[in-house]
Design a protein around this motif. Structure first.
Motif, PDB file in Angstrom:
ATOM      1  N   PHE A   3       0.828  -1.200   0.000  1.00 48.78           N
ATOM      2  CA  PHE A   3       0.000   0.000   0.000  1.00 48.78           C
ATOM      3  C   PHE A   3       0.867   1.256   0.000  1.00 48.78           C
ATOM      4  O   PHE A   3       0.604   2.202  -0.743  1.00 48.78           O
ATOM      5  CB  PHE A   3      -0.947  -0.008   1.204  1.00 48.78           C
ATOM      6  CG  PHE A   3      -1.873   1.164   1.242  1.00 48.78           C
ATOM      7  CD1 PHE A   3      -2.898   1.283   0.321  1.00 48.78           C
ATOM      8  CD2 PHE A   3      -1.704   2.154   2.190  1.00 48.78           C
ATOM      9  CE1 PHE A   3      -3.746   2.374   0.344  1.00 48.78           C
ATOM     10  CE2 PHE A   3      -2.554   3.244   2.227  1.00 48.78           C
ATOM     11  CZ  PHE A   3      -3.577   3.363   1.298  1.00 48.78           C
ATOM     12  N   ALA A   4       1.900   1.255   0.819  1.00 46.38           N
ATOM     13  CA  ALA A   4       2.804   2.408   0.871  1.00 46.38           C
ATOM     14  C   ALA A   4       3.461   2.634  -0.489  1.00 46.38           C
ATOM     15  O   ALA A   4       3.608   3.784  -0.932  1.00 46.38           O
ATOM     16  CB  ALA A   4       3.866   2.200   1.951  1.00 46.38           C
ATOM     17  N   GLU A   5       3.824   1.563  -1.160  1.00 45.47           N
ATOM     18  CA  GLU A   5       4.431   1.682  -2.487  1.00 45.47           C
ATOM     19  C   GLU A   5       3.433   2.252  -3.494  1.00 45.47           C
ATOM     20  O   GLU A   5       3.794   3.102  -4.319  1.00 45.47           O
ATOM     21  CB  GLU A   5       4.952   0.323  -2.962  1.00 45.47           C
ATOM     22  CG  GLU A   5       5.676   0.369  -4.287  1.00 45.47           C
ATOM     23  CD  GLU A   5       6.926   1.243  -4.271  1.00 45.47           C
ATOM     24  OE1 GLU A   5       7.235   1.831  -5.330  1.00 45.47           O
ATOM     25  OE2 GLU A   5       7.593   1.343  -3.225  1.00 45.47           O
ATOM     26  N   LEU A   6       2.190   1.819  -3.416  1.00 37.91           N
ATOM     27  CA  LEU A   6       1.155   2.364  -4.310  1.00 37.91           C
ATOM     28  C   LEU A   6       0.939   3.855  -4.060  1.00 37.91           C
ATOM     29  O   LEU A   6       0.790   4.635  -5.006  1.00 37.91           O
ATOM     30  CB  LEU A   6      -0.161   1.614  -4.133  1.00 37.91           C
ATOM     31  CG  LEU A   6      -0.237   0.227  -4.750  1.00 37.91           C
ATOM     32  CD1 LEU A   6      -1.517  -0.486  -4.328  1.00 37.91           C
ATOM     33  CD2 LEU A   6      -0.154   0.322  -6.259  1.00 37.91           C
ATOM     34  N   VAL A   7       0.928   4.252  -2.808  1.00 37.20           N
ATOM     35  CA  VAL A   7       0.768   5.667  -2.475  1.00 37.20           C
ATOM     36  C   VAL A   7       1.950   6.459  -3.024  1.00 37.20           C
ATOM     37  O   VAL A   7       1.775   7.522  -3.630  1.00 37.20           O
ATOM     38  CB  VAL A   7       0.616   5.860  -0.945  1.00 37.20           C
ATOM     39  CG1 VAL A   7       0.721   7.332  -0.563  1.00 37.20           C
ATOM     40  CG2 VAL A   7      -0.694   5.260  -0.459  1.00 37.20           C
ATOM     41  N   GLN A  42       3.893   5.671  -5.534  1.00 38.17           N
ATOM     42  CA  GLN A  42       3.805   5.716  -6.996  1.00 38.17           C
ATOM     43  C   GLN A  42       2.749   6.709  -7.454  1.00 38.17           C
ATOM     44  O   GLN A  42       2.957   7.431  -8.437  1.00 38.17           O
ATOM     45  CB  GLN A  42       3.499   4.327  -7.551  1.00 38.17           C
ATOM     46  CG  GLN A  42       4.638   3.361  -7.459  1.00 38.17           C
ATOM     47  CD  GLN A  42       4.243   1.960  -7.907  1.00 38.17           C
ATOM     48  OE1 GLN A  42       3.138   1.722  -8.369  1.00 38.17           O
ATOM     49  NE2 GLN A  42       5.168   1.016  -7.740  1.00 38.17           N
ATOM     50  N   SER A  43       1.629   6.745  -6.756  1.00 35.94           N
ATOM     51  CA  SER A  43       0.558   7.663  -7.156  1.00 35.94           C
ATOM     52  C   SER A  43       0.980   9.111  -6.962  1.00 35.94           C
ATOM     53  O   SER A  43       0.595   9.990  -7.742  1.00 35.94           O
ATOM     54  CB  SER A  43      -0.731   7.371  -6.401  1.00 35.94           C
ATOM     55  OG  SER A  43      -0.620   7.725  -5.059  1.00 35.94           O
ATOM     56  N   ARG A  44       1.776   9.383  -5.943  1.00 34.09           N
ATOM     57  CA  ARG A  44       2.266  10.746  -5.726  1.00 34.09           C
ATOM     58  C   ARG A  44       3.216  11.175  -6.835  1.00 34.09           C
ATOM     59  O   ARG A  44       3.291  12.336  -7.188  1.00 34.09           O
ATOM     60  CB  ARG A  44       2.970  10.847  -4.386  1.00 34.09           C
ATOM     61  CG  ARG A  44       2.023  10.829  -3.208  1.00 34.09           C
ATOM     62  CD  ARG A  44       2.773  11.014  -1.916  1.00 34.09           C
ATOM     63  NE  ARG A  44       1.838  11.028  -0.813  1.00 34.09           N
ATOM     64  CZ  ARG A  44       2.184  10.863   0.441  1.00 34.09           C
ATOM     65  NH1 ARG A  44       3.463  10.678   0.742  1.00 34.09           N
ATOM     66  NH2 ARG A  44       1.288  10.872   1.391  1.00 34.09           N
ATOM     67  N   ASN A  45       3.957  10.194  -7.370  1.00 33.86           N
ATOM     68  CA  ASN A  45       4.919  10.496  -8.432  1.00 33.86           C
ATOM     69  C   ASN A  45       4.225  10.741  -9.775  1.00 33.86           C
ATOM     70  O   ASN A  45       4.827  11.302 -10.674  1.00 33.86           O
ATOM     71  CB  ASN A  45       5.937   9.364  -8.576  1.00 33.86           C
ATOM     72  CG  ASN A  45       6.874   9.290  -7.385  1.00 33.86           C
ATOM     73  OD1 ASN A  45       7.083  10.268  -6.690  1.00 33.86           O
ATOM     74  ND2 ASN A  45       7.424   8.116  -7.144  1.00 33.86           N
ATOM     75  N   THR A  46       2.987  10.287  -9.919  1.00 38.11           N
ATOM     76  CA  THR A  46       2.284  10.452 -11.195  1.00 38.11           C
ATOM     77  C   THR A  46       1.363  11.660 -11.206  1.00 38.11           C
ATOM     78  O   THR A  46       0.809  12.003 -12.242  1.00 38.11           O
ATOM     79  CB  THR A  46       1.462   9.198 -11.536  1.00 38.11           C
ATOM     80  OG1 THR A  46       0.491   8.980 -10.499  1.00 38.11           O
ATOM     81  CG2 THR A  46       2.346   7.972 -11.664  1.00 38.11           C
ATOM     82  N   ILE A  47       1.206  12.338 -10.068  1.00 41.22           N
ATOM     83  CA  ILE A  47       0.344  13.507  -9.999  1.00 41.22           C
ATOM     84  C   ILE A  47       1.123  14.709 -10.549  1.00 41.22           C
ATOM     85  O   ILE A  47       2.214  15.022 -10.049  1.00 41.22           O
ATOM     86  CB  ILE A  47      -0.117  13.792  -8.542  1.00 41.22           C
ATOM     87  CG1 ILE A  47      -0.943  12.618  -8.022  1.00 41.22           C
ATOM     88  CG2 ILE A  47      -0.897  15.082  -8.457  1.00 41.22           C
ATOM     89  CD1 ILE A  47      -1.314  12.732  -6.547  1.00 41.22           C
ATOM     90  N   PRO A  48       0.558  15.380 -11.552  1.00 42.90           N
ATOM     91  CA  PRO A  48       1.266  16.557 -12.078  1.00 42.90           C
ATOM     92  C   PRO A  48       1.249  17.705 -11.075  1.00 42.90           C
ATOM     93  O   PRO A  48       0.295  17.903 -10.340  1.00 42.90           O
ATOM     94  CB  PRO A  48       0.463  16.944 -13.340  1.00 42.90           C
ATOM     95  CG  PRO A  48      -0.807  16.171 -13.267  1.00 42.90           C
ATOM     96  CD  PRO A  48      -0.653  15.074 -12.237  1.00 42.90           C
ATOM     97  N   GLU A  49       2.337  18.462 -11.064  1.00 45.33           N
ATOM     98  CA  GLU A  49       2.456  19.591 -10.118  1.00 45.33           C
ATOM     99  C   GLU A  49       1.923  20.861 -10.712  1.00 45.33           C
ATOM    100  O   GLU A  49       1.817  21.102 -11.821  1.00 45.33           O
ATOM    101  CB  GLU A  49       3.907  19.754  -9.713  1.00 45.33           C
ATOM    102  CG  GLU A  49       4.392  18.579  -8.910  1.00 45.33           C
ATOM    103  CD  GLU A  49       5.823  18.768  -8.429  1.00 45.33           C
ATOM    104  OE1 GLU A  49       6.306  19.912  -8.367  1.00 45.33           O
ATOM    105  OE2 GLU A  49       6.449  17.768  -8.117  1.00 45.33           O
TER     106      GLU A  49
END
Length: 68
Positions: A55-59, A61-68
């Motif tokens: 779950f931590a890895e998914l979180v 990864q999802s943070r890395n795919t969110i555009p800034e």
């Protein structure tokens, strides 16, 4: 991992039932029951740790795919 956790929880539940009536467990079986509880608890903890790590890895990864 969720299936493994459900399976271990079920087996742990059945083993724990023996403890509720521990006086009826034959003396030669008591050590086996206690050891099995310890083993199942370790397996349960490993499943939970694995779920938490995934779950931590998914979180992450999802943070890395969110555009800034």
């Amino acid at each position: 991992v969720f299936y493994q956790l459900a399976d271990v929880n079920c087996r742990l539940w059945h083993e724990q039932e023996k403890v509720y009536d521990f006086e009826r467990v034959p003396p030669q079986q008591k050590d086996i029951v206690v050891k099995q509880l310890a083993i199942l608890n370790l397996q349960r903890n490993k499943c939970i740790d694995s779920i938490n790590e995934q779950f931590a890895e998914l979180v992450k990864q999802s943070r890395n795919t969110i555009p800034e």
